[in-house]
Design a protein around this motif. Sequence first.
Motif, PDB file in Angstrom:
ATOM      1  N   HIS A   2      -9.219   6.496   1.779  1.00  0.00           N
ATOM      2  CA  HIS A   2      -8.139   6.558   0.792  1.00  0.00           C
ATOM      3  C   HIS A   2      -7.924   5.191   0.151  1.00  0.00           C
ATOM      4  O   HIS A   2      -8.082   4.152   0.807  1.00  0.00           O
ATOM      5  N   ILE A   3      -7.527   5.207  -1.123  1.00  0.00           N
ATOM      6  CA  ILE A   3      -7.176   3.965  -1.811  1.00  0.00           C
ATOM      7  C   ILE A   3      -6.109   4.273  -2.853  1.00  0.00           C
ATOM      8  O   ILE A   3      -6.025   5.394  -3.367  1.00  0.00           O
ATOM      9  N   VAL A  17       6.999   1.291  -3.836  1.00  0.00           N
ATOM     10  CA  VAL A  17       5.694   1.796  -3.389  1.00  0.00           C
ATOM     11  C   VAL A  17       4.866   0.667  -2.777  1.00  0.00           C
ATOM     12  O   VAL A  17       4.241   0.836  -1.727  1.00  0.00           O
ATOM     13  N   PHE A  18       4.873  -0.497  -3.431  1.00  0.00           N
ATOM     14  CA  PHE A  18       4.143  -1.644  -2.892  1.00  0.00           C
ATOM     15  C   PHE A  18       4.623  -1.981  -1.481  1.00  0.00           C
ATOM     16  O   PHE A  18       3.812  -2.268  -0.590  1.00  0.00           O
ATOM     17  N   PRO A  25      -5.326  -0.094   1.291  1.00  0.00           N
ATOM     18  CA  PRO A  25      -6.171  -0.702   0.266  1.00  0.00           C
ATOM     19  C   PRO A  25      -5.702  -0.338  -1.142  1.00  0.00           C
ATOM     20  O   PRO A  25      -5.236   0.778  -1.381  1.00  0.00           O
ATOM     21  N   TRP A  26      -5.831  -1.293  -2.065  1.00  0.00           N
ATOM     22  CA  TRP A  26      -5.426  -1.113  -3.452  1.00  0.00           C
ATOM     23  C   TRP A  26      -6.526  -1.574  -4.395  1.00  0.00           C
ATOM     24  O   TRP A  26      -7.297  -2.485  -4.082  1.00  0.00           O
ATOM     25  N   GLU A  44      -8.535  -4.792  -3.452  1.00  0.00           N
ATOM     26  CA  GLU A  44      -9.923  -4.723  -2.996  1.00  0.00           C
ATOM     27  C   GLU A  44     -10.878  -4.776  -4.188  1.00  0.00           C
ATOM     28  O   GLU A  44     -11.965  -5.354  -4.102  1.00  0.00           O
ATOM     29  N   TYR A  45     -10.460  -4.175  -5.300  1.00  0.00           N
ATOM     30  CA  TYR A  45     -11.288  -4.118  -6.504  1.00  0.00           C
ATOM     31  C   TYR A  45     -10.398  -4.318  -7.727  1.00  0.00           C
ATOM     32  O   TYR A  45      -9.207  -4.008  -7.704  1.00  0.00           O
ATOM     33  N   ASN A  46     -10.994  -4.837  -8.791  1.00  0.00           N
ATOM     34  CA  ASN A  46     -10.273  -4.944 -10.061  1.00  0.00           C
ATOM     35  C   ASN A  46     -11.149  -4.401 -11.181  1.00  0.00           C
ATOM     36  O   ASN A  46     -12.377  -4.527 -11.143  1.00  0.00           O
TER      37      ASN A  46
END
Length: 209
Positions: A2-3, A17-18, A25-26, A44-46
């Motif tokens: 999940h992310i 939420v944050f 993971p976001w 984790e990713y942009n």
Amino acid sequence: MHINVIVRDASSHIQEVFRERQDEPWAGVDHGVVLLLKAGIKPEYNYGDFDSITEEEKEYIREHMDIDPVPKEKDDTDLALCLTDLVSKGYQSINIYGATGGRMDHALGNIHLLMHEQLKKTKIKIIDRQNVISLLHQGKHEVRRQEGMKYISFLPFNGETTLSLDGFLYDLDEQLIEFGTTLTISNEFTKNIGNVHTDNDILMIQSKD
């Protein structure tokens, strides 16, 4: 796996939420990267061309992580690029925040991504302060009421959809639903779980005032 994904939205809702999901993971899309970093979460990713942020915000991001902006002129939206990449990485559950505010073409386009051929088999929810939007595939489903949500609506993606509902204020028995109908707007659960049978993929929206 999940992310969570954040696109935009500086409301108090997303800050809550944050706090609740800070250990999950976001991924950040465009301005969403700024929001995550300011909340103390390193994505984790942009993704994105980062055309919606200022030069000062770009510099702020670069102080914390590397980014590789995609070209501004491209065939897919930043969110579409994000989701297809995350699915290719093996993520099977994705919650998206900040995808429905602002421009209506962006909001509708983001919702239509739920029907994207590469994405429709992934468990994706588009979530904002008032709504949880997801896709129900053809077949039978046991649907649970989302916490805090009062209403549930069903909208067909196909020209004709036969829908049966059990466990709701307004149950249906093999009702033909066509584009443009409002029959299945603002239904309600009678308990916390209801049963849905649809012969076509259909959009499900749980919401509150």
